[in-house]
Design a protein around this motif. Structure first.
Motif, PDB file in Angstrom:
ATOM      1  N   ALA A  49      26.135  15.838 -16.771  1.00 18.58           N
ATOM      2  CA  ALA A  49      25.694  17.017 -17.533  1.00 18.58           C
ATOM      3  C   ALA A  49      24.203  17.256 -17.315  1.00 18.58           C
ATOM      4  CB  ALA A  49      25.988  16.823 -19.014  1.00 18.58           C
ATOM      5  N   ASN A  50      23.413  16.187 -17.300  1.00 15.41           N
ATOM      6  CA  ASN A  50      21.978  16.334 -17.043  1.00 15.41           C
ATOM      7  C   ASN A  50      21.715  16.766 -15.609  1.00 15.41           C
ATOM      8  OD1 ASN A  50      22.075  13.633 -19.083  1.00 15.41           O
ATOM      9  ND2 ASN A  50      20.665  15.265 -19.657  1.00 15.41           N
ATOM     10  N   ALA A  51      22.481  16.202 -14.664  1.00 19.03           N
ATOM     11  CA  ALA A  51      22.314  16.573 -13.260  1.00 19.03           C
ATOM     12  C   ALA A  51      22.626  18.049 -13.053  1.00 19.03           C
ATOM     13  CB  ALA A  51      23.219  15.707 -12.383  1.00 19.03           C
ATOM     14  N   ARG A  52      23.657  18.532 -13.724  1.00 21.30           N
ATOM     15  CA  ARG A  52      24.028  19.940 -13.576  1.00 21.30           C
ATOM     16  C   ARG A  52      22.949  20.868 -14.127  1.00 21.30           C
ATOM     17  NH1 ARG A  52      28.211  23.401 -17.236  1.00 21.30           N
ATOM     18  NH2 ARG A  52      28.746  25.023 -15.738  1.00 21.30           N
ATOM     19  N   SER A  53      22.409  20.521 -15.308  1.00 25.53           N
ATOM     20  CA  SER A  53      21.477  21.429 -15.978  1.00 25.53           C
ATOM     21  C   SER A  53      20.155  21.574 -15.222  1.00 25.53           C
ATOM     22  CB  SER A  53      21.204  20.953 -17.407  1.00 25.53           C
ATOM     23  OG  SER A  53      20.463  19.747 -17.407  1.00 25.53           O
ATOM     24  N   LEU A  54      19.846  20.617 -14.328  1.00 23.95           N
ATOM     25  CA  LEU A  54      18.589  20.699 -13.587  1.00 23.95           C
ATOM     26  C   LEU A  54      18.560  21.833 -12.561  1.00 23.95           C
ATOM     27  CD1 LEU A  54      17.564  16.984 -12.865  1.00 23.95           C
ATOM     28  CD2 LEU A  54      16.550  18.580 -14.496  1.00 23.95           C
TER      29      LEU A  54
ATOM     30  N   GLN B 114      16.457  19.416 -21.318  1.00 25.21           N
ATOM     31  CA  GLN B 114      16.720  17.973 -21.273  1.00 25.21           C
ATOM     32  C   GLN B 114      16.060  17.277 -22.457  1.00 25.21           C
ATOM     33  OE1 GLN B 114      18.704  16.636 -19.146  1.00 25.21           O
ATOM     34  NE2 GLN B 114      18.904  18.218 -17.592  1.00 25.21           N
ATOM     35  N   LEU B 115      14.815  17.632 -22.720  1.00 23.67           N
ATOM     36  CA  LEU B 115      14.089  16.993 -23.823  1.00 23.67           C
ATOM     37  C   LEU B 115      14.641  17.417 -25.174  1.00 23.67           C
ATOM     38  CD1 LEU B 115      10.403  17.286 -22.529  1.00 23.67           C
ATOM     39  CD2 LEU B 115      11.927  15.303 -22.413  1.00 23.67           C
TER      40      LEU B 115
ATOM     41  N   ILE C 272      29.421  17.927 -27.155  1.00 24.68           N
ATOM     42  CA  ILE C 272      27.977  17.711 -27.210  1.00 24.68           C
ATOM     43  C   ILE C 272      27.482  17.009 -25.946  1.00 24.68           C
ATOM     44  CG2 ILE C 272      26.130  16.491 -28.431  1.00 24.68           C
ATOM     45  CD1 ILE C 272      27.712  16.886 -31.005  1.00 24.68           C
ATOM     46  N   SER C 273      28.185  15.954 -25.519  1.00 25.60           N
ATOM     47  CA  SER C 273      27.706  15.163 -24.382  1.00 25.60           C
ATOM     48  C   SER C 273      27.808  15.919 -23.063  1.00 25.60           C
ATOM     49  CB  SER C 273      28.488  13.847 -24.284  1.00 25.60           C
ATOM     50  OG  SER C 273      29.853  14.093 -24.020  1.00 25.60           O
ATOM     51  N   SER C 274      28.850  16.716 -22.893  1.00 25.28           N
ATOM     52  CA  SER C 274      29.073  17.370 -21.600  1.00 25.28           C
ATOM     53  C   SER C 274      28.424  18.740 -21.480  1.00 25.28           C
ATOM     54  CB  SER C 274      30.585  17.514 -21.337  1.00 25.28           C
ATOM     55  OG  SER C 274      31.194  16.253 -21.231  1.00 25.28           O
ATOM     56  N   PHE C 275      28.224  19.419 -22.626  1.00 20.83           N
ATOM     57  CA  PHE C 275      27.791  20.806 -22.533  1.00 20.83           C
ATOM     58  C   PHE C 275      26.520  21.144 -23.299  1.00 20.83           C
ATOM     59  CE2 PHE C 275      32.235  20.954 -21.330  1.00 20.83           C
ATOM     60  CZ  PHE C 275      32.212  21.793 -20.219  1.00 20.83           C
ATOM     61  N   SER C 276      25.977  20.210 -24.084  1.00 21.40           N
ATOM     62  CA  SER C 276      24.770  20.560 -24.851  1.00 21.40           C
ATOM     63  C   SER C 276      23.577  20.905 -23.947  1.00 21.40           C
ATOM     64  CB  SER C 276      24.405  19.445 -25.836  1.00 21.40           C
ATOM     65  OG  SER C 276      24.141  18.235 -25.179  1.00 21.40           O
ATOM     66  N   PRO C 277      23.333  20.183 -22.815  1.00 14.64           N
ATOM     67  CA  PRO C 277      22.212  20.614 -21.967  1.00 14.64           C
ATOM     68  C   PRO C 277      22.383  22.041 -21.445  1.00 14.64           C
ATOM     69  CG  PRO C 277      22.897  18.391 -21.384  1.00 14.64           C
ATOM     70  CD  PRO C 277      23.948  18.940 -22.301  1.00 14.64           C
ATOM     71  N   THR C 278      23.644  22.375 -21.074  1.00 13.87           N
ATOM     72  CA  THR C 278      23.909  23.730 -20.587  1.00 13.87           C
ATOM     73  C   THR C 278      23.705  24.757 -21.687  1.00 13.87           C
ATOM     74  OG1 THR C 278      25.524  22.848 -19.016  1.00 13.87           O
ATOM     75  CG2 THR C 278      25.650  25.202 -19.498  1.00 13.87           C
TER      76      THR C 278
END
Length: 501
Positions: free
Chosen positions: A71-76, A328-329, A309-315
């Motif tokens: 999820a973090n890798a995708r949002s970057l 991310q932060l 939350i874990s898979s989509f919150s960064p998006t």
């Protein structure tokens, strides 16, 4: 009506130890003897808390980190040529497929893997630590793959080798703690897991600066560095993971401490050793037990929110207007709120020895959070606040439900199957969330938000049902005990075992 016997107390345990050891307390006052016992119990508790929980917790933290770092890798790099999705030429639903393909082998292998661990044919440290090392290697491969098909293959293998680890860790904790002790320890255990995504956001923010280093994009470095961390810590798990209580290493527990702990566990759950009534329960009876399936369904409903939350919150946070790095932060306070709420709620449930009412309050928080998301309140800050409500309602439930199931099961078969099924089937929630957050529906995600709200309502109904059934079961067992003669009580294996709620 016959008198209902009371459960074992510290006095029962003391008398049993005297009978077993053949020693007497001559020359030692009862007060001095009790002080010695309290010091011994405190030493045993500290040893378990400093070894079992941290080792299992670190293991689960890294697993959760490796599972959710996609999820973090995708949002970057959302919408960017060098981002995860475009660099691997993913189709429109490619990210969702990469999420759920992990859970196919993960769910199918949970119960068999835990039964293998429970058979004690392989030392727990070797079994858990070895698979963790392989998991770290596969985690790095996610950052090295050059194709979408390669990513799917690696994600599938990740599910294969991770299957035994979360359920095995919860099983180990269940075998080392009494029913009342387990609640707080499961809170520590789950909070170790929550610390993974908490620091994953910060780590992803830092690793983005490596974009281009060695010819690798920033999102690749997230997988590579976190995979290396997993391999490194796996070595310590192999070394430090204790055996099961009856075979605990001498560096961990002395023979006297080990015997004392085994007696405490038997006082809490009854005899569970090979040849005992609890050990002789047929497997089919374990597999159809209503307690396992009902509480697992409660966990499943709760995990719908956790997986979202874990898979989509960064998006989601990126779509609230923050840049990918700031998003991310901004996930970190959400996870931190979940950690604080988990400690507070599990401490209360353990202190009061009551679970269902606190679970219902947590579900109410989830309902408010999901309702805000469904209504799609225009103000971004309100929707961000909804994530806090969802985290504070969700993560305490996970540790309480795990402790609740563990406290209501007896015997290694029940614990091995129950812990594995709750973690395994409970994680099927990821199949749902990976397919209801449809890319074309962003940023409103009506299907995803409505699904989360519906399963939360179902969780409220199921938790209430479990509470009613456990109360009714205790009353039925009380009536059975009251009709037993003294001779019948001697052979009644569940004489002192009562369900907790």
């Amino acid at each position: 009506m016959a008198e209902i016997p009371k459960p074992f107390s510290r006095d029962h345990l003391r008398l049993e130890e005297r009978a077993t050891s053949g020693t007497s307390a001559a020359g030692i006052s009862s007060e001095e003897e009790e002080q010695v016992e309290r010091r011994l119990d405190r030493a045993i508790r500290w040893k378990r808390d400093l070894v079992v929980v941290p080792v299992m917790g670190c293991l689960y933290m890294l697993l959760f980190l490796d599972r959710t770092n996609i999820a973090n890798a995708r949002s970057l790099g959302i919408g960017q040529p060098d981002g995860l999705e475009m660099a691997l030429d993913m189709p429109a639903n490619g990210y969702n497929t990469a999420l759920w393909v992990f859970y196919v082998p993960f769910v199918l292998a949970e119960v068999p893997a835990n039964l293998l661990l429970g058979s004690n044919r392989i030392r727990p440290g070797t079994f858990l630590g070895g698979q963790m090392f392989l998991l770290g290697i596969l985690g790095m491969c996610q950052g090295l793959t050059r194709s979408y098909g390669g990513l799917l293959a690696v994600r599938f293998l990740l599910g294969v080798f991770e299957a035994a680890l979360p359920a095995g860790a919860t099983y180990m904790i269940s075998t080392y703690y009494t029913r009342r002790e387990a609640a707080v320890r499961f809170a520590w255990f789950f909070n170790f897991a929550l610390a993974g995504p908490l620091f994953s956001g910060l780590l992803a923010y830092a690793l983005e600066t490596l974009d281009g280093a060695g010819g690798y994009e920033g999102w690749r470095w997230i997988f590579i560095v976190e995979g290396l961390m997993t391999c490194f810590l796996a070595v310590f798990v192999i070394w430090l993971c204790p055996n099961f209580p009856r075979h605990a290493q001498s560096w961990f527990l002395t023979p006297h401490e080990r015997d004392r702990l085994i007696r405490q566990l038997e006082v809490s759950r009854g005899a569970e050793a090979k040849g005992s009534a609890a050990d002789g329960v047929p497997m089919w009876k374990v597999l159809v037990d209503w307690r396992i399936h009902l509480l697992t369904l409660c966990f499943f409903c709760c995990d719908i929110t956790a997986a979202s939350i874990s898979s989509f919150s960064p998006t989601i946070l990126t779509e609230l207007g923050w840049t990918s790095t700031i998003a991310q932060l901004m996930t970190m306070p959400v996870w931190a709120a979940g950690i604080v709420a988990t400690f507070f709620v599990t401490w209360l449930t353990s202190h009061i020895n009551l679970r269902a009412p606190f679970l219902l309050v947590c579900i109410a928080l989830q309902l408010v959070g999901w309702s805000i998301m469904v209504a799609y309140v225009p103000t971004a800050g309100v929707r961000y606040f909804a994530l806090f409500l969802m985290a504070m309602g969700t993560f305490p439930q996970m540790s309480v439900l795990m402790g609740w199931l563990s406290a209501n099961l007896r015997g290694h078969k029940y614990l091995a199957v129950g812990m594995a099924w709750m973690v395994g089937f409970g994680n099927c929630a990821n199949f749902v969330t990976s397919n209801v957050f449809i890319t074309e529906e962003r940023p409103r995600y009506p299907t995803g938000f409505a699904t989360g709200l519906a399963f939360t309502v179902l969780g409220f109904v199921l938790t209430s049902t479990a509470f009613v059934l456990l109360v009714a079961s205790n009353r039925r067992h009380d009536r059975i005990r009251a009709r037993l003669t003294d001779a019948e009580r001697e052979g009644y294996d569940e004489l002192y075992f009562k369900f907790v709620y």
